[in-house]
Write an enzyme that holds these catalytic residues in place. Structure first.
Site, PDB file in Angstrom:
ATOM      1  N   ASP A 151       0.829  -1.204   0.000  1.00 35.62           N
ATOM      2  CA  ASP A 151       0.000   0.000   0.000  1.00 35.62           C
ATOM      3  C   ASP A 151       0.865   1.256   0.000  1.00 35.62           C
ATOM      4  OD1 ASP A 151      -2.641   1.445   0.543  1.00 35.62           O
ATOM      5  OD2 ASP A 151      -1.474   2.021   2.291  1.00 35.62           O
ATOM      6  N   GLU A 153      -2.186  -5.437  -3.369  1.00 39.01           N
ATOM      7  CA  GLU A 153      -1.219  -4.669  -2.593  1.00 39.01           C
ATOM      8  C   GLU A 153      -0.157  -5.583  -1.994  1.00 39.01           C
ATOM      9  OE1 GLU A 153      -3.874  -0.808  -1.228  1.00 39.01           O
ATOM     10  OE2 GLU A 153      -3.766  -2.550   0.119  1.00 39.01           O
TER      11      GLU A 153
END
Length: 246
Positions: free
Chosen positions: A58, A130
């Protein structure tokens, strides 16, 4: 808790195919970790899952996208860039990318998630993407990961201006409050369920959520961030029925 011998298998175990779809090879142990959802890890007796890699990915994703938007849109404000970034790295667009590389077919899910369509849930797919970015970063470093991310998100970045106007609902609601003389939105979030299957509920109001100021909207999500964004979207729909929601 002992590891269960009858946990669901991925639809596709040929991770070389996933790497071809993704565009680069990834360290096998890191790739395997990136594909383990917490529901599978819980049912397998508490083995490691992909959430730490998701956390790392992320952050890498955010800086890669922010830098590209900064370079590509020199005349846009910080608020515009924030909206464009949110619209590019939020749950729905990341799930779109994950579906394009068939990421769901390779995931290790617990029984409940597997039975109830977890391989196609936006939340699970975006988190796994992610995690894959995080695994790629640990394998190859920043520059190669940046190239892969930009390649995979190219079409989203090309449409970032339009998407940014439509999908960062928290910013949109804050601007609505400012333009109409309201206090800034305040969010109250609660969660339920076990750690491996937690659900979040967000309530939003102008000013403090409480007895004297009624809530504008309430919505659920698989994370605090997603629940808040969904509540903001619902609030905009209530406050301005003519606002383009799609």
């Amino acid at each position: 808790m002992a590891k269960h011998s009858k946990l669901p298998e991925p639809v596709n175990v040929d991770t070389a195919e996933l790497e071809r779809n993704w565009g680069i090879e990834v360290d096998p142990s890191l790739l395997h970790r990136a594909l383990i959802h917490r529901s599978f890890a819980y049912e397998a007796g508490g083995i490691a899952h992909n959430e730490r890699l998701e956390f790392l990915g992320d952050s890498v994703l955010s800086i890669v996208v922010a830098a590209r938007l900064f370079e590509d849109h020199p005349d846009h404000s910080e608020a515009d860039l924030s909206r464009m970034r949110a619209a590019t790295v939020s749950q729905e667009p990341l799930a779109y990318v994950a579906r394009r590389i068939h990421l769901g077919d390779f995931l290790y899910l617990g029984r409940g998630e597997d039975i109830h369509g977890g391989r196609d849930k936006d939340s699970i797919l975006s988190d796994a993407l992610e995690a894959l970015i995080g695994a790629t970063f640990l394998t190859h470093g920043f520059e190669k990961t940046r190239q892969i991310v930009l390649h995979q998100l190219a079409d989203l970045l090309d449409r970032a201006v339009v998407r940014g106007q439509m999908q960062d609902w928290k910013t949109t609601l804050s601007e609505y409050a400012r333009d109409h003389g309201h206090e800034l939105p305040v969010y109250q979030v609660t969660s339920t369920g076990p750690d491996h299957e937690r659900s979040f509920t967000a309530t939003v109001a102008f000013g403090e959520v409480g007895y004297e100021k009624s809530a504008l909207a309430t919505a659920e999500g698989t994370s605090k961030k997603h629940a808040e964004n969904a509540a903001a979207r619902a609030a905009i729909a209530r406050l301005d029925p003519d606002y383009p929601m799609e």
